[in-house]
Scaffold this motif. Structure first.
Motif, PDB file in Angstrom:
ATOM      1  N   VAL A   1      46.438  20.254 -31.338  1.00  0.00           N
ATOM      2  CA  VAL A   1      47.551  19.663 -29.736  1.00  0.00           C
ATOM      3  C   VAL A   1      48.325  20.958 -29.852  1.00  0.00           C
ATOM      4  O   VAL A   1      49.081  21.063 -30.785  1.00  0.00           O
ATOM      5  CB  VAL A   1      47.648  18.594 -30.302  1.00  0.00           C
ATOM      6  CG1 VAL A   1      48.351  17.881 -29.036  1.00  0.00           C
ATOM      7  CG2 VAL A   1      46.668  17.616 -31.001  1.00  0.00           C
ATOM      8  N   LEU A   2      48.990  21.566 -29.119  1.00  0.00           N
ATOM      9  CA  LEU A   2      48.729  22.592 -28.464  1.00  0.00           C
ATOM     10  C   LEU A   2      50.380  22.054 -27.666  1.00  0.00           C
ATOM     11  O   LEU A   2      49.746  21.651 -26.973  1.00  0.00           O
ATOM     12  CB  LEU A   2      48.312  23.765 -27.968  1.00  0.00           C
ATOM     13  CG  LEU A   2      47.024  24.341 -28.960  1.00  0.00           C
ATOM     14  CD1 LEU A   2      47.238  25.683 -28.389  1.00  0.00           C
ATOM     15  CD2 LEU A   2      47.992  24.440 -30.491  1.00  0.00           C
ATOM     16  N   GLY A   3      51.596  22.582 -27.994  1.00  0.00           N
ATOM     17  CA  GLY A   3      52.852  21.629 -27.529  1.00  0.00           C
ATOM     18  C   GLY A   3      53.580  20.926 -27.785  1.00  0.00           C
ATOM     19  O   GLY A   3      52.931  19.947 -28.681  1.00  0.00           O
ATOM     20  N   PRO A   4      55.374  20.810 -27.835  1.00  0.00           N
ATOM     21  CA  PRO A   4      55.738  21.257 -26.478  1.00  0.00           C
ATOM     22  C   PRO A   4      56.137  23.118 -27.058  1.00  0.00           C
ATOM     23  O   PRO A   4      56.207  22.791 -28.032  1.00  0.00           O
ATOM     24  CB  PRO A   4      56.988  20.926 -26.040  1.00  0.00           C
ATOM     25  CG  PRO A   4      57.526  19.657 -26.860  1.00  0.00           C
ATOM     26  CD  PRO A   4      55.899  19.337 -27.996  1.00  0.00           C
TER      27      PRO A   4
ATOM     28  N   ALA B   1      54.715  24.990 -30.914  1.00  0.00           N
ATOM     29  CA  ALA B   1      54.029  23.275 -31.756  1.00  0.00           C
ATOM     30  C   ALA B   1      52.727  23.154 -31.731  1.00  0.00           C
ATOM     31  O   ALA B   1      51.969  23.657 -30.794  1.00  0.00           O
ATOM     32  CB  ALA B   1      55.015  22.559 -31.827  1.00  0.00           C
ATOM     33  N   LEU B   2      52.359  22.662 -33.059  1.00  0.00           N
ATOM     34  CA  LEU B   2      50.736  22.440 -33.583  1.00  0.00           C
ATOM     35  C   LEU B   2      51.053  21.411 -34.431  1.00  0.00           C
ATOM     36  O   LEU B   2      51.379  21.259 -35.231  1.00  0.00           O
ATOM     37  CB  LEU B   2      50.561  24.014 -34.249  1.00  0.00           C
ATOM     38  CG  LEU B   2      49.141  23.862 -35.046  1.00  0.00           C
ATOM     39  CD1 LEU B   2      48.037  23.907 -34.071  1.00  0.00           C
ATOM     40  CD2 LEU B   2      48.645  24.615 -35.911  1.00  0.00           C
TER      41      LEU B   2
ATOM     42  N   ALA C   1      51.808  30.141 -34.606  1.00  0.00           N
ATOM     43  CA  ALA C   1      51.621  31.653 -35.547  1.00  0.00           C
ATOM     44  C   ALA C   1      51.871  31.661 -36.551  1.00  0.00           C
ATOM     45  O   ALA C   1      50.780  32.484 -37.123  1.00  0.00           O
ATOM     46  CB  ALA C   1      53.500  31.990 -34.670  1.00  0.00           C
ATOM     47  N   ALA C   2      51.692  30.606 -37.327  1.00  0.00           N
ATOM     48  CA  ALA C   2      51.430  29.847 -38.464  1.00  0.00           C
ATOM     49  C   ALA C   2      49.328  29.735 -38.999  1.00  0.00           C
ATOM     50  O   ALA C   2      49.586  30.706 -40.209  1.00  0.00           O
ATOM     51  CB  ALA C   2      51.879  28.447 -38.915  1.00  0.00           C
TER      52      ALA C   2
ATOM     53  N   VAL D   1      44.800  33.764 -32.647  1.00  0.00           N
ATOM     54  CA  VAL D   1      46.314  33.514 -32.323  1.00  0.00           C
ATOM     55  C   VAL D   1      46.101  33.939 -30.969  1.00  0.00           C
ATOM     56  O   VAL D   1      46.939  32.653 -30.053  1.00  0.00           O
ATOM     57  CB  VAL D   1      47.320  33.693 -32.978  1.00  0.00           C
ATOM     58  CG1 VAL D   1      48.764  33.387 -32.152  1.00  0.00           C
ATOM     59  CG2 VAL D   1      47.091  33.029 -34.674  1.00  0.00           C
ATOM     60  N   ASP D   2      46.110  34.579 -30.428  1.00  0.00           N
ATOM     61  CA  ASP D   2      45.892  35.166 -29.092  1.00  0.00           C
ATOM     62  C   ASP D   2      45.061  34.185 -27.825  1.00  0.00           C
ATOM     63  O   ASP D   2      45.553  33.940 -26.932  1.00  0.00           O
ATOM     64  CB  ASP D   2      45.276  37.031 -28.613  1.00  0.00           C
ATOM     65  CG  ASP D   2      46.874  38.002 -29.192  1.00  0.00           C
ATOM     66  OD1 ASP D   2      47.786  37.027 -29.680  1.00  0.00           O
ATOM     67  OD2 ASP D   2      46.550  38.207 -29.676  1.00  0.00           O
TER      68      ASP D   2
END
Length: 452
Positions: free
Chosen positions: A129-132, A135-136, A156-157, A166-167
């Motif tokens: 789950v990405l966001g806001p 955040a992960l 980023a982690a 990551v990209d």
């Protein structure tokens, strides 16, 4: 409807009685007669007024309590008013039915939410789950197993899985599946991601399903190679068999002739002899590859890694191909492997043989055999040498059937090794940072302790 009619009738009756009582009191007061009756009329009017006030006040109070219960989602309230008259028993029953439906819907919603949560948590595909922002959140057990090291809280982690991954996550959005790469246990693997957008608390979040598909791709590629080899060997043997037979017959016939004083016959004997030998070599080569097109049956058993590697290194040292000593670097406490020890030994001997040939002309010939535990229930085994290594653009091709960089190579060794490793559910690759290193990733036995 019935309650509203009853309430309206009762309310109208009380208002009418109030008007009658006030009218009677007014008339008696106007004519100054029967003061006692007038006082009684006024008292009756007061009693009717108080009853009317109580009727309206109680109705409003109970309606207020009902609305407040809905506002606070307090479904424990009770509205049983049997015997109070004025339709309150019907009103209470209506309130109770409404609350009962709300309790049922809430219970059903909670059950559905619990089911959906359990379904997502037990899904085999990792959900992120990405966001806001950056955040992960690791959305299920599969995600925690795959990406839980270090308890990452932002995208980023996840750089330990490669910048490309990551990209890929940062650019993930709804639409077609996106294909990328991820570094798992030091090996680059293909991964596909699917993204769904949801709005939660006014913020948009992305649910990203991450599926590592390298095993499926390897399996499909291996099946295609096996089919190709099967077709090629069949067609080549059909064409080569009569050539080999005719070449042998021609050689036999020419050998029976006297080549004295006839140089042409001697030259023909040499040419036909070379043709017969080469045809025989080609036939042997094709026959060898026919074995590659038939996947062997694995006889799995727990394998003690340290003992297996030690014995295999000693076996290699006893062969004529050993041009350099093998240094063992085996981590302590490794769990058992799950595999066919005979086939895996053959794979490792092929890799050690290649390493010996690679360091034959090196100034400092050395071979190192390492083994270490990796996450996800796997063991990494690497054969590293001080030879020139494999060119980066050939890192994938060296595992293809018929491909070889050796002048007299057959292109069988590494393709056979890859077939066996894939059948074990593992991977084999040229080291990403060390082109003179071949890395294997193999699963541990089911009852072995997983490395932490």
């Amino acid at each position: 409807m019935a309650f509203r009619r009853r309430f309206a009738v009762r309310l109208a009756a009380r208002v009418l009685l109030l008007l009658v009582a006030l009218s009677v009191a007014s008339l008696l007061a106007a004519y100054q007669r029967a003061p006692t009756a007038m006082l009684l009329a006024i008292g009756f009017a007061l009693i009717v007024t108080i009853g009317l006030w109580r009727l309206i006040t109680e109705s409003n109070a109970e309606l207020t309590r009902f609305v407040a219960a809905l506002d606070r989602v307090d479904l424990s309230q009770s509205f049983t008013w049997s015997g109070r008259g004025a339709g309150f028993d019907r009103l209470g029953a209506a309130y109770e039915r409404a609350l009962a439906r709300l309790r049922e819907e809430r219970s059903g919603g909670a059950v559905a939410a619990t089911f959906a949560s359990a379904l997502a948590d037990g899904a085999p595909t990792p959900l992120l789950v990405l966001g806001p922002g950056d955040a992960l959140t690791l959305g299920n057990k599969a995600a925690r197993r795959q990406f839980g090291r270090g308890s990452p809280t932002n995208v980023a982690a996840l750089d330990i899985y490669g910048e490309a991954f990551v990209d890929l996550l940062r650019g993930a959005g709804p639409g077609p599946s996106r294909l990328g790469r991820i570094v798992v246990d030091g090996l680059i693997q293909r991964v596909v991601v699917d993204t769904t957008l949801i709005e939660l608390g006014g913020d948009v979040r992305r649910i990203v399903a991450v599926k590592v598909i390298q095993a499926e791709l390897d399996g499909a590629e291996l099946a295609a190679q096996i089919d190709l080899v099967r077709v090629l060997t069949h067609e080549i043997m059909n064409s080569l068999t009569p050539v080999t037979s005719l070449a042998a017959t021609a050689k036999h016939l020419l050998d029976a002739l006297d080549a004295t004083g006839q140089p042409a016959i001697g030259d023909a004997q040499l040419a036909v002899g070379a043709l017969a030998r080469r045809a025989g070599e080609l036939e042997h080569f094709v026959e060898t590859y026919k074995g590659f097109s038939e996947a062997p049956t694995l006889r799995r058993e727990p394998i003690d890694v340290a003992d297996w590697l030690t014995r295999t290194a000693a076996l290699h040292a006893a062969t004529p191909n050993a041009t350099a000593p093998v240094t063992l670097d085996i981590a302590s406490g490794l769990p058992s492997l799950d595999g066919d020890v005979a086939l895996l030994t053959q794979v490792l001997l092929n890799l050690l043989k290649n390493a010996s040939e690679a360091v034959a002309a090196a100034d400092d010939p050395r071979i190192r055999l390492t083994a270490e535990a990796r996450p996800q229930g796997r063991i990494r085994i690497a054969v590293t040498d001080t030879g020139p290594g494999i060119a980066p653009h050939l890192a994938r091709e060296v595992f293809l059937p018929f491909f070889t960089t050796k002048p007299r190579g057959s292109g069988i060794g590494l393709s056979f090794a890859r077939q066996i490793v894939l059948l074990h559910g593992g991977q084999i690759e040229v080291g990403a940072e060390m082109p003179s290193c071949i890395e294997l990733s193999l699963p541990i036995a089911a009852n072995a302790a997983h490395p932490r």
